[in-house]
Write a protein that holds these residues in place. Structure first.
Motif, PDB file in Angstrom:
ATOM      1  N   ASP A 128      52.065  48.492  35.925  1.00 39.80           N
ATOM      2  CA  ASP A 128      51.329  49.068  34.835  1.00 39.80           C
ATOM      3  C   ASP A 128      49.864  48.542  34.910  1.00 39.80           C
ATOM      4  O   ASP A 128      49.445  47.698  35.579  1.00 39.80           O
ATOM      5  CB  ASP A 128      52.053  49.080  33.649  1.00 39.80           C
ATOM      6  N   PHE A 129      49.068  48.823  33.782  1.00 41.06           N
ATOM      7  CA  PHE A 129      47.481  48.429  33.796  1.00 41.06           C
ATOM      8  C   PHE A 129      47.542  47.004  33.391  1.00 41.06           C
ATOM      9  O   PHE A 129      46.572  46.240  33.884  1.00 41.06           O
ATOM     10  CB  PHE A 129      46.989  49.551  32.900  1.00 41.06           C
ATOM     11  N   ILE A 130      48.386  46.394  32.776  1.00 39.79           N
ATOM     12  CA  ILE A 130      48.487  45.075  32.129  1.00 39.79           C
ATOM     13  C   ILE A 130      48.530  44.243  33.407  1.00 39.79           C
ATOM     14  O   ILE A 130      47.863  43.234  33.513  1.00 39.79           O
ATOM     15  CB  ILE A 130      49.524  44.857  31.090  1.00 39.79           C
ATOM     16  N   SER A 131      49.546  44.392  34.233  1.00 40.52           N
ATOM     17  CA  SER A 131      49.845  43.705  35.243  1.00 40.52           C
ATOM     18  C   SER A 131      49.039  43.568  36.344  1.00 40.52           C
ATOM     19  O   SER A 131      48.492  43.021  36.987  1.00 40.52           O
ATOM     20  CB  SER A 131      51.562  44.097  35.867  1.00 40.52           C
ATOM     21  N   ALA A 132      48.441  45.034  36.372  1.00 36.63           N
ATOM     22  CA  ALA A 132      47.425  45.353  37.370  1.00 36.63           C
ATOM     23  C   ALA A 132      46.123  44.569  36.991  1.00 36.63           C
ATOM     24  O   ALA A 132      45.365  43.925  38.172  1.00 36.63           O
ATOM     25  CB  ALA A 132      47.115  46.754  37.674  1.00 36.63           C
ATOM     26  N   ALA A 133      45.580  44.342  35.779  1.00 33.35           N
ATOM     27  CA  ALA A 133      44.424  43.752  35.507  1.00 33.35           C
ATOM     28  C   ALA A 133      44.663  42.163  35.678  1.00 33.35           C
ATOM     29  O   ALA A 133      43.635  41.682  35.897  1.00 33.35           O
ATOM     30  CB  ALA A 133      44.424  43.965  34.078  1.00 33.35           C
ATOM     31  N   ALA A 134      46.049  41.608  35.674  1.00 31.75           N
ATOM     32  CA  ALA A 134      46.178  40.234  36.130  1.00 31.75           C
ATOM     33  C   ALA A 134      45.641  39.896  37.598  1.00 31.75           C
ATOM     34  O   ALA A 134      45.789  38.601  37.918  1.00 31.75           O
ATOM     35  CB  ALA A 134      47.530  39.834  35.837  1.00 31.75           C
ATOM     36  N   VAL A 135      45.604  40.751  38.396  1.00 31.00           N
ATOM     37  CA  VAL A 135      45.553  40.647  40.031  1.00 31.00           C
ATOM     38  C   VAL A 135      44.248  40.425  40.471  1.00 31.00           C
ATOM     39  O   VAL A 135      44.048  39.260  41.160  1.00 31.00           O
ATOM     40  CB  VAL A 135      46.077  41.811  40.538  1.00 31.00           C
ATOM     41  N   PRO A 136      42.994  41.167  40.228  1.00 31.11           N
ATOM     42  CA  PRO A 136      41.939  41.088  41.071  1.00 31.11           C
ATOM     43  C   PRO A 136      41.429  39.505  41.303  1.00 31.11           C
ATOM     44  O   PRO A 136      41.081  39.097  42.453  1.00 31.11           O
ATOM     45  CB  PRO A 136      41.059  42.088  40.455  1.00 31.11           C
ATOM     46  N   LEU A 137      40.744  38.910  40.367  1.00 34.53           N
ATOM     47  CA  LEU A 137      40.274  37.918  40.650  1.00 34.53           C
ATOM     48  C   LEU A 137      41.005  36.704  41.161  1.00 34.53           C
ATOM     49  O   LEU A 137      40.618  36.015  42.216  1.00 34.53           O
ATOM     50  CB  LEU A 137      39.517  37.510  39.306  1.00 34.53           C
ATOM     51  N   ALA A 138      42.064  36.371  40.523  1.00 32.35           N
ATOM     52  CA  ALA A 138      43.123  35.525  40.943  1.00 32.35           C
ATOM     53  C   ALA A 138      43.693  35.551  42.121  1.00 32.35           C
ATOM     54  O   ALA A 138      43.604  34.796  43.091  1.00 32.35           O
ATOM     55  CB  ALA A 138      44.416  35.348  39.884  1.00 32.35           C
ATOM     56  N   ALA A 139      44.288  36.852  42.476  1.00 31.30           N
ATOM     57  CA  ALA A 139      44.654  37.080  43.886  1.00 31.30           C
ATOM     58  C   ALA A 139      43.535  37.056  45.104  1.00 31.30           C
ATOM     59  O   ALA A 139      43.782  36.478  45.943  1.00 31.30           O
ATOM     60  CB  ALA A 139      45.279  38.469  43.893  1.00 31.30           C
ATOM     61  N   THR A 140      42.323  37.501  44.775  1.00 32.62           N
ATOM     62  CA  THR A 140      41.243  37.399  45.806  1.00 32.62           C
ATOM     63  C   THR A 140      40.904  35.981  45.936  1.00 32.62           C
ATOM     64  O   THR A 140      40.848  35.619  47.096  1.00 32.62           O
ATOM     65  CB  THR A 140      39.967  38.312  45.256  1.00 32.62           C
ATOM     66  N   THR A 141      41.082  35.328  45.036  1.00 30.29           N
ATOM     67  CA  THR A 141      40.538  33.895  44.973  1.00 30.29           C
ATOM     68  C   THR A 141      41.739  33.208  46.071  1.00 30.29           C
ATOM     69  O   THR A 141      41.376  32.276  46.799  1.00 30.29           O
ATOM     70  CB  THR A 141      40.629  33.061  43.698  1.00 30.29           C
ATOM     71  N   ALA A 142      42.972  33.461  45.633  1.00 30.23           N
ATOM     72  CA  ALA A 142      44.001  32.951  46.471  1.00 30.23           C
ATOM     73  C   ALA A 142      43.926  33.433  48.067  1.00 30.23           C
ATOM     74  O   ALA A 142      44.164  32.531  48.944  1.00 30.23           O
ATOM     75  CB  ALA A 142      45.546  33.243  45.887  1.00 30.23           C
ATOM     76  N   TRP A 143      43.590  34.723  48.222  1.00 25.59           N
ATOM     77  CA  TRP A 143      43.537  35.069  49.362  1.00 25.59           C
ATOM     78  C   TRP A 143      42.436  34.474  50.249  1.00 25.59           C
ATOM     79  O   TRP A 143      42.606  34.025  51.351  1.00 25.59           O
ATOM     80  CB  TRP A 143      43.501  36.592  49.487  1.00 25.59           C
ATOM     81  N   GLN A 144      41.449  34.432  49.846  1.00 26.97           N
ATOM     82  CA  GLN A 144      39.978  33.878  50.378  1.00 26.97           C
ATOM     83  C   GLN A 144      40.208  32.265  50.810  1.00 26.97           C
ATOM     84  O   GLN A 144      39.943  31.817  51.556  1.00 26.97           O
ATOM     85  CB  GLN A 144      38.845  34.056  49.516  1.00 26.97           C
ATOM     86  N   GLY A 145      40.922  31.765  49.799  1.00 29.60           N
ATOM     87  CA  GLY A 145      41.063  30.075  49.912  1.00 29.60           C
ATOM     88  C   GLY A 145      42.037  30.031  50.799  1.00 29.60           C
ATOM     89  O   GLY A 145      41.807  28.902  51.928  1.00 29.60           O
ATOM     90  N   LEU A 146      43.210  30.450  50.904  1.00 27.54           N
ATOM     91  CA  LEU A 146      44.137  30.136  52.103  1.00 27.54           C
ATOM     92  C   LEU A 146      43.522  30.976  53.387  1.00 27.54           C
ATOM     93  O   LEU A 146      43.808  29.938  54.560  1.00 27.54           O
ATOM     94  CB  LEU A 146      45.432  30.879  51.832  1.00 27.54           C
TER      95      LEU A 146
END
Length: 307
Positions: free
Chosen positions: A116-134
């Motif tokens: 849903d929109f709430i869960s989707a909003a929780a993703v972009p910055l945090a997930a991108t940071t995790a992906w790029q860091g790893l």
């Protein structure tokens, strides 16, 4: 439109709810009708003036990631249509704590269908940071060992899951009450940092992803193998210690990548990655949300509901 802005730097009381003109996209931009926006540490760091205050143009609308629907598209935007459900990692030129936000083409991707929109909003910055860091900076590969500090936060929970998808062995630090969740998302070994010293428990780590800084970062050199990497989102690692260890130390800040957002969205829709939202609040409770994130222990993300 309703927006949450700051006209000066300070504590959470400088956040004000006010009306502002609806942004107008240029030929390469997309106007998103925001349904939800998540709260990140960068938000309160900007608000307090501790993050590059000379580069922040006031008044400023905070918020770097959103989920919503496309309201208006620039003439040269391709691959999207009006009304599409999307999520975005916004640049500093637009803020998500508002009813509408501007996104560049490289900042936006289709919303995962299973969220849903709430869960989707929780993703972009945090997930991108995790992906790029790893992967972009940490060069994590299948079969390697990664130690993730601050693993129960927004970035950390994604990092644990991405590392497992890549086939790494994951060691995660957190509080005692965090350990069941860390095991649930795939951590192979969990360490209660309040009662145990990670350097006494683990060794020969290929990558340390440091989301904490300070003494935790300093002690992390002891567990790195020769040639290992210490990647931080918080502070620059010691160049001297890196030379002594024959290791790599680096601090970075995540940048929006639409292709990575699409990949992350596919992993979510496949069921390989889950999203953890601890609490939601209305947009006009942004100050309370920031104070909660800044001063309380949270698991996952805090999200503001907009429409």
């Amino acid at each position: 439109m309703k927006t949450i802005r700051i006209h000066s730097f300070g504590d959470a009381s400088v956040l004000t709810t006010e009306d502002a003109p609806r942004p107008i996209p240029n030929d390469h931009q997309i106007l998103i009708r925001v349904c939800a926006a998540s709260v990140n540490p960068i938000d309160y760091k900007i608000r307090s003036g501790s993050f590059n205050p000379t580069k922040i143009q006031l008044p400023a609308t905070l918020g770097r990631d959103v989920a919503g629907t496309i309201e208006v598209m620039g003439k040269k935007v391709a691959g999207f249509g009006l009304g599409d459900d999307v999520f975005a990692f916004l640049s500093k030129n637009s803020g998500g704590y508002a009813e509408y936000a501007l996104a560049e083409e490289n900042e936006i991707a289709p919303k995962p269908e299973t969220l849903d929109f709430i869960s989707a909003a929780a993703v972009p910055l945090a997930a991108t940071t995790a992906w790029q860091g790893l992967f972009d900076h940490g060069a994590l590969e299948e079969g390697q060992r990664v130690l993730i500090h601050g693993a129960v936060g927004g970035v950390g929970l994604f990092a644990v899951q991405f590392a497992k998808v890549r086939g790494a062995t994951v060691i995660a630090t957190g509080r005692k009450e965090d350990l069941p969740l860390l095991h649930c998302v795939g951590a192979d070994q969990t360490i209660d940092y309040q009662s145990e010293k990670f350097e006494n428990i683990t060794e020969d780590v290929d990558l340390v992803l440091d989301l904490v800084g300070g003494d935790t970062q300093e002690r992390s050199w002891a567990v790195l193998r020769k040639g290992g990497r210490l990647i931080s989102t918080v502070q620059p690692p010691s160049e001297e210690k890196a030379r002594q260890q024959g290791a790599t130390g680096k601090v970075f800040m995540a940048r929006a990548r639409a292709d990575q957002l699409r990949t992350i969205g596919r992993l979510i829709d496949e069921g390989s990655v889950t999203v953890h939202v601890e609490k939601t609040m209305p947009l006009d409770h942004a100050a309370e949300a920031q104070e909660s994130l800044e001063h309380q222990h949270t698991q996952g993300k805090i999200v503001l509901t907009v429409t």
